[in-house]
Design a protein around this motif. Structure first.
Motif, mmCIF file in Angstrom:
data_model
loop_
_atom_site.group_PDB
_atom_site.id
_atom_site.type_symbol
_atom_site.label_atom_id
_atom_site.label_comp_id
_atom_site.label_asym_id
_atom_site.label_seq_id
_atom_site.Cartn_x
_atom_site.Cartn_y
_atom_site.Cartn_z
ATOM 1 N N GLU A 63 13.142 15.910 19.029
ATOM 2 C CA GLU A 63 12.630 17.274 19.176
ATOM 3 C C GLU A 63 11.455 17.347 20.148
ATOM 4 N N GLN A 64 11.064 16.194 20.701
ATOM 5 C CA GLN A 64 9.939 16.104 21.627
ATOM 6 C C GLN A 64 8.694 16.777 21.058
ATOM 7 N N VAL A 65 8.383 16.388 19.816
ATOM 8 C CA VAL A 65 7.228 16.911 19.099
ATOM 9 C C VAL A 65 6.250 15.759 18.873
ATOM 10 N N ALA A 66 4.978 16.046 18.992
ATOM 11 C CA ALA A 66 3.957 15.015 18.793
ATOM 12 C C ALA A 66 3.930 14.543 17.340
ATOM 13 N N ILE A 67 3.726 13.258 17.170
ATOM 14 C CA ILE A 67 3.587 12.681 15.832
ATOM 15 C C ILE A 67 2.240 13.127 15.265
ATOM 16 N N PRO A 68 2.225 13.574 14.001
ATOM 17 C CA PRO A 68 0.946 13.996 13.413
ATOM 18 C C PRO A 68 -0.081 12.865 13.456
ATOM 19 N N GLN A 69 -1.316 13.251 13.704
ATOM 20 C CA GLN A 69 -2.424 12.300 13.760
ATOM 21 C C GLN A 69 -3.507 12.738 12.781
ATOM 22 N N PRO A 70 -4.252 11.791 12.218
ATOM 23 C CA PRO A 70 -5.361 12.177 11.345
ATOM 24 C C PRO A 70 -6.289 13.153 12.072
ATOM 25 N N GLY A 71 -6.643 14.213 11.358
ATOM 26 C CA GLY A 71 -7.495 15.245 11.943
ATOM 27 C C GLY A 71 -6.731 16.429 12.502
ATOM 28 N N ASP A 72 -5.400 16.318 12.604
ATOM 29 C CA ASP A 72 -4.600 17.456 13.070
ATOM 30 C C ASP A 72 -4.613 18.574 12.032
ATOM 31 N N TYR A 73 -4.640 19.805 12.512
ATOM 32 C CA TYR A 73 -4.582 20.980 11.648
ATOM 33 C C TYR A 73 -3.241 21.680 11.832
ATOM 34 N N ASN A 74 -2.723 22.205 10.718
ATOM 35 C CA ASN A 74 -1.503 23.006 10.750
ATOM 36 C C ASN A 74 -1.697 24.238 9.892
ATOM 37 N N VAL A 75 -1.272 25.378 10.403
ATOM 38 C CA VAL A 75 -1.232 26.582 9.586
ATOM 39 C C VAL A 75 0.102 26.547 8.854
ATOM 40 N N LEU A 76 0.027 26.484 7.537
ATOM 41 C CA LEU A 76 1.215 26.385 6.688
ATOM 42 C C LEU A 76 1.857 27.756 6.518
ATOM 43 N N LEU A 77 3.157 27.798 6.783
ATOM 44 C CA LEU A 77 3.917 29.039 6.637
ATOM 45 C C LEU A 77 4.766 28.969 5.372
ATOM 46 N N ASN A 78 4.942 30.118 4.734
ATOM 47 C CA ASN A 78 5.765 30.182 3.522
ATOM 48 C C ASN A 78 7.210 30.528 3.869
ATOM 49 N N GLY A 79 8.017 30.809 2.858
ATOM 50 C CA GLY A 79 9.427 31.110 3.056
ATOM 51 C C GLY A 79 9.683 32.345 3.904
ATOM 52 N N ASP A 80 8.709 33.249 3.971
ATOM 53 C CA ASP A 80 8.809 34.439 4.820
ATOM 54 C C ASP A 80 8.203 34.199 6.201
ATOM 55 N N LYS A 82 5.137 33.474 6.821
ATOM 56 C CA LYS A 82 3.798 34.068 6.855
ATOM 57 C C LYS A 82 2.771 32.969 6.616
ATOM 58 N N ALA A 83 1.641 33.057 7.279
ATOM 59 C CA ALA A 83 0.568 32.070 7.140
ATOM 60 C C ALA A 83 -0.072 32.179 5.763
ATOM 61 N N VAL A 84 -0.151 31.040 5.055
ATOM 62 C CA VAL A 84 -0.718 31.050 3.706
ATOM 63 C C VAL A 84 -1.844 30.046 3.505
ATOM 64 N N ALA A 85 -1.949 29.045 4.377
ATOM 65 C CA ALA A 85 -2.983 28.028 4.194
ATOM 66 C C ALA A 85 -3.128 27.208 5.470
ATOM 67 N N ILE A 86 -4.167 26.408 5.496
ATOM 68 C CA ILE A 86 -4.350 25.440 6.569
ATOM 69 C C ILE A 86 -4.371 24.064 5.925
ATOM 70 N N ILE A 87 -3.557 23.175 6.484
ATOM 71 C CA ILE A 87 -3.541 21.800 6.009
ATOM 72 C C ILE A 87 -4.033 20.891 7.129
ATOM 73 N N LYS A 88 -4.618 19.786 6.724
ATOM 74 C CA LYS A 88 -5.163 18.827 7.678
ATOM 75 C C LYS A 88 -4.545 17.461 7.396
ATOM 76 N N THR A 89 -4.059 16.808 8.437
ATOM 77 C CA THR A 89 -3.504 15.464 8.296
ATOM 78 C C THR A 89 -4.642 14.487 8.034
ATOM 79 N N VAL A 90 -4.477 13.694 6.968
ATOM 80 C CA VAL A 90 -5.482 12.709 6.580
ATOM 81 C C VAL A 90 -5.047 11.312 7.008
ATOM 82 N N VAL A 91 -3.752 11.008 6.825
ATOM 83 C CA VAL A 91 -3.193 9.700 7.169
ATOM 84 C C VAL A 91 -1.857 9.931 7.846
ATOM 85 N N SER A 92 -1.575 9.143 8.880
ATOM 86 C CA SER A 92 -0.269 9.150 9.537
ATOM 87 C C SER A 92 0.028 7.720 9.947
#
Length: 155
Positions: A63-80, A82-92
């Motif tokens: 998919e030519q997507v970057a591998i998650p790295q510690p410190g990366d942020y993602n806005v978590l989307l729900n089933g609709d 819609k943005a519901v939270a922010i998650i941060k990668t701790v270990v990869s």
């Protein structure tokens, strides 16, 4: 009150925390074509049952997507979606399939949370996509093993 968009949620988070200019990606767990599955996995993240995930390295490559790295942020989307939270990668970490630990399986929060059940579920989940790209799942198949934490919630 939930944010209207990923951008608004990220802005709200940045008003409470210094992210040192970090950026974010949007992310959901599960098949986007199955909103019920995505919502169930989002709920598991939000209630703390799911704090880890595993993905074949080939998925990132294909998919030519970057591998998650510690410190990366993602806005978590729900089933609709819609943005519901922010998650941060701790270990990869890059780990062969059969070296994924029982502890990691527990933190993925699937099924009965045992390593045996995890392996069975992941074999079923990963095999079709790997085979679609001319690969097969083996004990040595490289996996990206990720641990994350919820750092901000829309509610």
């Amino acid at each position: 009150m939930p944010a209207q968009s990923a951008e608004q949620l990220w802005k709200a988070y940045n008003e409470t925390t210094d992210t040192n200019g970090a950026s974010y990606q949007t992310r959901w767990f599960g098949d986007q074509k199955n909103p019920t599955e995505v919502q169930a996995l989002t709920d598991a993240v939000l209630n703390g049952t799911k704090t880890a995930t595993t993905t074949p390295l080939d998925t990132y490559t294909n998919e030519q997507v970057a591998i998650p790295q510690p410190g990366d942020y993602n806005v978590l989307l729900n089933g609709d979606m819609k943005a519901v939270a922010i998650i941060k990668t701790v270990v990869s970490e890059l780990i062969p399939f059969y070296r994924i630990s029982a502890e990691h399986a527990w933190h993925e929060g699937d099924g009965d949370r045992t390593i045996g059940d995890w392996r069975k579920r992941k074999e079923e989940e990963f095999t079709p996509s790997l085979e679609a790209h001319g690969r097969s799942l083996s004990s040595d198949t490289p996996m990206v093993s990720e641990v994350f934490e919820v750092v901000y919630r829309a509610d």
